[in-house]
Design a protein around this motif. Sequence first.
Motif, PDB file in Angstrom:
ATOM      1  N   ARG A  32      50.410  38.386 112.273  1.00 51.09           N
ATOM      2  CA  ARG A  32      49.755  37.864 111.069  1.00 51.09           C
ATOM      3  C   ARG A  32      49.267  39.013 110.169  1.00 51.09           C
ATOM      4  O   ARG A  32      48.109  39.065 109.772  1.00 51.09           O
ATOM      5  CB  ARG A  32      48.589  36.948 111.468  1.00 51.09           C
ATOM      6  N   GLU A  83      42.374  46.987 117.637  1.00 54.63           N
ATOM      7  CA  GLU A  83      43.263  47.876 118.380  1.00 54.63           C
ATOM      8  C   GLU A  83      42.830  49.327 118.261  1.00 54.63           C
ATOM      9  O   GLU A  83      43.234  50.160 119.055  1.00 54.63           O
ATOM     10  CB  GLU A  83      44.706  47.734 117.872  1.00 54.63           C
ATOM     11  N   SER A  95      46.897  44.373 113.825  1.00 57.11           N
ATOM     12  CA  SER A  95      48.033  45.300 113.852  1.00 57.11           C
ATOM     13  C   SER A  95      49.245  44.767 114.582  1.00 57.11           C
ATOM     14  O   SER A  95      50.285  45.430 114.590  1.00 57.11           O
ATOM     15  CB  SER A  95      47.625  46.665 114.410  1.00 57.11           C
ATOM     16  N   THR A  96      49.152  43.601 115.215  1.00 57.88           N
ATOM     17  CA  THR A  96      50.365  43.113 115.879  1.00 57.88           C
ATOM     18  C   THR A  96      50.945  41.850 115.235  1.00 57.88           C
ATOM     19  O   THR A  96      52.147  41.767 115.015  1.00 57.88           O
ATOM     20  CB  THR A  96      50.141  42.887 117.390  1.00 57.88           C
ATOM     21  N   GLY A 121      41.827  34.413 111.512  1.00 57.82           N
ATOM     22  CA  GLY A 121      42.030  34.840 112.892  1.00 57.82           C
ATOM     23  C   GLY A 121      40.711  35.123 113.571  1.00 57.82           C
ATOM     24  O   GLY A 121      39.665  35.251 112.917  1.00 57.82           O
ATOM     25  N   ALA A 122      40.787  35.232 114.897  1.00 58.58           N
ATOM     26  CA  ALA A 122      39.590  35.319 115.729  1.00 58.58           C
ATOM     27  C   ALA A 122      38.661  36.465 115.340  1.00 58.58           C
ATOM     28  O   ALA A 122      37.446  36.373 115.508  1.00 58.58           O
ATOM     29  CB  ALA A 122      40.002  35.462 117.191  1.00 58.58           C
TER      30      ALA A 122
HETATM   31  N1  UDP Z   1      44.326  40.116 117.830  1.00 63.54           N
HETATM   32  C1  UDP Z   1      44.179  41.377 117.297  1.00 63.54           C
HETATM   33  N2  UDP Z   1      45.170  41.912 116.545  1.00 63.54           N
HETATM   34  C2  UDP Z   1      46.320  41.265 116.293  1.00 63.54           C
HETATM   35  C3  UDP Z   1      46.481  39.967 116.826  1.00 63.54           C
HETATM   36  C4  UDP Z   1      45.474  39.431 117.596  1.00 63.54           C
HETATM   37  O1  UDP Z   1      43.172  42.021 117.517  1.00 63.54           O
HETATM   38  O2  UDP Z   1      47.188  41.806 115.605  1.00 63.54           O
HETATM   39  C5  UDP Z   1      43.266  39.537 118.659  1.00 63.54           C
HETATM   40  C6  UDP Z   1      42.530  38.412 117.937  1.00 63.54           C
HETATM   41  O3  UDP Z   1      41.421  38.891 117.225  1.00 63.54           O
HETATM   42  C7  UDP Z   1      42.100  37.519 119.081  1.00 63.54           C
HETATM   43  C8  UDP Z   1      43.213  37.680 120.087  1.00 63.54           C
HETATM   44  O4  UDP Z   1      43.845  38.911 119.773  1.00 63.54           O
HETATM   45  O5  UDP Z   1      40.882  37.950 119.665  1.00 63.54           O
HETATM   46  C9  UDP Z   1      44.195  36.531 120.077  1.00 63.54           C
HETATM   47  O6  UDP Z   1      44.835  36.455 118.813  1.00 63.54           O
HETATM   48  P1  UDP Z   1      45.618  35.140 118.371  1.00 63.54           P
HETATM   49  O7  UDP Z   1      46.455  35.486 117.173  1.00 63.54           O
HETATM   50  O8  UDP Z   1      46.280  34.547 119.554  1.00 63.54           O
HETATM   51  O9  UDP Z   1      44.453  34.115 117.975  1.00 63.54           O
HETATM   52  P2  UDP Z   1      43.699  33.853 116.593  1.00 63.54           P
HETATM   53  O10 UDP Z   1      43.334  35.182 116.016  1.00 63.54           O
HETATM   54  O11 UDP Z   1      44.645  33.096 115.728  1.00 63.54           O
HETATM   55  O12 UDP Z   1      42.494  33.056 116.978  1.00 63.54           O
END
Ligand code: UDP
Length: 537
Positions: A255, A281, A252-253, A303-304
Amino acid sequence: RSQEVSQARIDYHVALQALQEQGTRMVCTGKMHTDRICRFDYLCYSSEAEEFVFFQSNLSVMLPNLGSRRFQPALLDLSSVEDHNTQYFNFLELPVAALKFMPKPVFVPDATLILNRFNPDNLMHIFHDDLLPAFYTMKQYSDLDGEARLVFMEGWGEGPYFDLYRLLSSKQPLLKEHLRNFGKLMCFTKSYVGLSKMTTWYQYGFVQPQGPKANVLVSGNEVRQFASSLMKKMNITAGEASDQYVVIFSRSTTRLILNEAEVVMAIVQELQMRVVTVSLEEQSFPSIVQVISGASMLVSMHGAQLITSLFLPRGAVVVELFPFAVNPEHYTPYKTLASLPGMDLHYISWRNTKEENTVTYPDRPWEQGGIVHLEKEDQRRILKSKEVPRHLCCRNPEWLFRIYQDTLVDIPSFIELLKEASKTKLSLRKDKASSTVHPGRVREAQCQTSVQTTKEAKLSVSWQIPWNLKYLKVRDVKYEVWIQEQGENTYMPYILPQQNYTFSENIKPFTTYLVWVRCIFNKNLLGPFADVLTYFW
Ligand code: UDP
């Protein structure tokens, strides 16, 4: 508080006397700092110096005794990330006699595992670098049971997912900042330092561009056992869903998927399945795991959050979406996970190929992919590029710029992908774990020769089935025979369904051949070769 606990459980004077007389004792596994884990009796920590202390006496033990090679570059890696120069462990030495002049030590009675978390803000890193390695390090050393104490030395605060670390043991994990509460000098009665790297499958690109580790040593079986153990501790039972459904993991924040509603509609229409949306979130982590553990398909931006695919049931499909100019083949932590042998997940990636469907954020801070701080020339180059070239971790501005784009998912191409996915089979939970039993060596292998003419000869090879085959139901049993003429560096390979064969092609009389035989189950489970057969004429 902890001090009271320790005094209730161990006799302070006995412990102090043991330390004073015997000093610290250390025995490690591993030849190199990168594969080493050390077990200590009476390893101490000075919160004043922020250093671990090894007390030397005539009775202390230090194996390996590296001398000053202990600093080249370190005794061991404290995190599971290989040879990272911010993650090294070492200790200072002092003679036990120095104890007389030091503050009275506080003893920690629990068996303790000391490690660094690598990046406790990021869910992928939490699972891959910390939780799985710690879980299996604890399995390796029986002292480290469910009541072991974990100590995290990287110096960070709890982080957003500390509850996950709490699942590893019934005792509250300690952070570096907590150690001062134990006084100036604390001594761990019994401790292990370092993490097993056996379960990690990905390297983040510190020395070469990121990708799967060269030698992956974990299978889906271990990942799934870890996942079910965590689920049990979170009180989740993989729900027997009556209907099949798809989970969209939304961010939600950053990408973002800009047309998530359209994507949901496309899935519903194409697969005739219900779609559930989850996000970190909006839901608790356990409730997300609950939903994912019953899903037929997980759709998410790279993403993570995609690390949660380790909770998917066997046979599920992982669909990973990549923003414009990001090549899915270059960023494969989740593909590698899904493809681990025995993980039994189907992995598909989708990539935005339409530049008009991407939304860029050049004005953001650099760590969220902003590029306005760069030279105009570099900005122009990045904006013109259609694919991020391979790069090292971690601050490549072109990579960050592209990976933090939002994406309007092109529905026709996404539907094409779903069609392909449903072909691969969406057979929820019908995927049974396939057998991974390897054949034993073939037995009683023999060779016989006969000369036909001065130019022609025959070579008969026979063998018995591997010992374990008689206890197994194997669909497909084949034998592989390699015949090599002595002195040549090539060989002729044959695959045979039966236990004997007479070779006559290319067999010359009065020539020495080396013959290897092995068994193969189900096309790809290779057994060992039996001892090489040599036939002298
Ligand atoms: N995250 C999330 N929502 C968002 C963006 C990030 O929950 O909109 C979480 C994501 O799952 C991770 C952490 O925040 O655990 C860091 O995100 P980042 O984009 O820095 O890393 P990436 O997902 O690319 O590994």
